[in-house]
Design a protein around this motif. Structure first.
Motif, PDB file in Angstrom:
ATOM      1  N   PHE A 233       0.846  -1.184   0.000  1.00  0.00           N
ATOM      2  CA  PHE A 233       0.000   0.000   0.000  1.00  0.00           C
ATOM      3  C   PHE A 233       0.888   1.243   0.000  1.00  0.00           C
ATOM      4  N   SER A 234       0.383   2.291  -0.627  1.00  0.00           N
ATOM      5  CA  SER A 234       1.093   3.567  -0.648  1.00  0.00           C
ATOM      6  C   SER A 234       0.545   4.526   0.393  1.00  0.00           C
ATOM      7  N   GLU A 235      -0.756   4.435   0.646  1.00  0.00           N
ATOM      8  CA  GLU A 235      -1.424   5.262   1.661  1.00  0.00           C
ATOM      9  C   GLU A 235      -2.602   4.477   2.222  1.00  0.00           C
ATOM     10  N   THR A 236      -3.099   4.918   3.359  1.00  0.00           N
ATOM     11  CA  THR A 236      -4.361   4.385   3.854  1.00  0.00           C
ATOM     12  C   THR A 236      -5.325   5.547   4.054  1.00  0.00           C
ATOM     13  N   ARG A 237      -6.602   5.229   3.907  1.00  0.00           N
ATOM     14  CA  ARG A 237      -7.634   6.252   4.086  1.00  0.00           C
ATOM     15  C   ARG A 237      -8.744   5.699   4.970  1.00  0.00           C
ATOM     16  N   ASP A 238      -9.603   6.600   5.403  1.00  0.00           N
ATOM     17  CA  ASP A 238     -10.782   6.198   6.149  1.00  0.00           C
ATOM     18  C   ASP A 238     -11.690   5.370   5.231  1.00  0.00           C
ATOM     19  N   VAL A 239     -12.358   4.374   5.784  1.00  0.00           N
ATOM     20  CA  VAL A 239     -13.213   3.514   4.955  1.00  0.00           C
ATOM     21  C   VAL A 239     -14.409   4.274   4.391  1.00  0.00           C
TER      22      VAL A 239
END
Length: 347
Positions: A233-239
């Motif tokens: 993964f490069s980034e994570t975000r809110d679902v």
């Protein structure tokens, strides 16, 4: 015979000799600090460590080990820590030594920038160790002091440490290697699926979907399986992120099965690109203009990955529930939609 001048001369010479002896003696040596020559951090402490705390520029992160031995980064959504990097840092701390005492002068200590980066190692049945790291020495090594001690040492510590929590997280998404993969199913644009499989790690992949006169393209198989083992993964975000929610309506579902029978259902999620935006103003402006209408190519939509592990207790499933994982835009190209991309002429 008058001996008085001679006696005065001899006495004067004796005084000068005594003074010269005292002046030429080296200054008395202070006892060497018993720490000099010993490891920067005891290996026993490092082996049983349960927490690393790193503080830099007012920002602090922790890496913690649970009772089952899993290292996580609580300050980055409690995702698994990068064990390879953590091991490198622990090895660097354990191999480094206190090379020499430098100073206990308060003014000199200020110039060494001690405490610009602080590392604290905590373990059960051990006293926590706090290292206040300072600037690097031009001749090699780094200035360090132990806790709040008012004395500094030169060490041979040489390891990169920072306080960015994301940099300490394991960004790999699939816990498998290339030799673990027994089969891979990939959907095509016409609704069909390509399934490649093998019965052992040493055998070549085969596929029942190969048309007559064709064979599996080995380079494409390698590209697909390599993309899986390198998937990060490069980034994570809110679902609830709007881009992620929109992308879930456009899923391509892959399936990986290992020789151990473990399966991973992998959804590649990406919304279609929006139509090109006009650069020339309103429709009436464009109609009256003799020049061709210029359009701006929109940037590609973000690509997300959603994975379901057949092991119900897998931390991967928990992570996928809590966060939306964005990956790199080139990942979908490793799994072509066109079936012809998977075949080549038989030799």
């Amino acid at each position: 015979m008058n001996l008085k001048p001679l006696l005065l001369t001899v006495g004067l010479l004796a005084v000068c000799a005594t003074a010269t002896w005292f002046l030429t003696q080296p200054p008395p040596q202070t006892a060497a600090d018993p720490r000099v020559g010993s490891p920067l951090v005891d290996t026993g402490l490092l082996e049983s460590a349960s927490k690393f705390q790193i503080t830099q520029a007012g920002k602090s992160i922790e890496l913690t080990r649970s009772e089952n031995g899993t290292w996580t980064v609580p300050s980055y959504h409690n995702l698994d820590a990068d064990l390879e990097r953590l091991a490198q840092v622990a090895e660097g701390l354990g191999n480094a030594t206190w090379k020499s005492f430098v100073t206990n002068n308060p003014e000199s200590l200020k110039r060494l920038d001690l405490g610009s980066l602080t590392v604290t190692v905590t373990a059960d049945k051990h006293q926590p160790v706090q290292l206040q790291l300072g600037r690097t020495f031009e001749g090699g090594g780094r200035f360090v002091r132990l806790g709040e001690e008012q004395k500094a040492f030169l060490t041979d510590l040489s390891v990169w440490i920072d306080s960015d929590p994301k940099s300490w997280v394991n960004s790999a998404l699939l816990p498998i290697k290339a030799e673990d993969i027994a089969s891979l199913e990939v959907p095509l644009s016409d609704g069909r699926r390509v399934t490649i499989k093998r019965t052992s790690p040493t055998e070549a992949y085969t596929s029942a979907e190969v048309p007559a006169g064709k064979q599996l393209k080995a380079s494409q198989v390698t590209s697909a399986t390599s993309a899986l083992t390198a998937l990060r993964f490069s980034e994570t975000r809110d679902v609830n992120d709007k881009d992620y929610v929109a992308a879930t309506a456009h899923a391509r579902s892959l399936k990986v099965t290992t020789f151990a029978g473990r399966t991973f259902a992998i959804d590649l999620l990406q919304s279609p690109a929006p139509p090109p935006a006009d650069k020339t103003g309103t429709a009436s402006d464009q109609a009256s203009s003799p020049e061709p209408v210029a359009t701006a190519t929109p940037p590609p939509q973000p690509v997300f990955v959603r994975i379901r592990d057949s092991e119900s207790a897998s931390r991967l499933n928990t992570a996928m529930t809590n966060r939306a994982f964005e990956t790199y835009s080139y990942v979908p190209s490793s799994f072509p939609l066109n079936g012809e991309a998977w075949w080549e002429d038989s030799k």
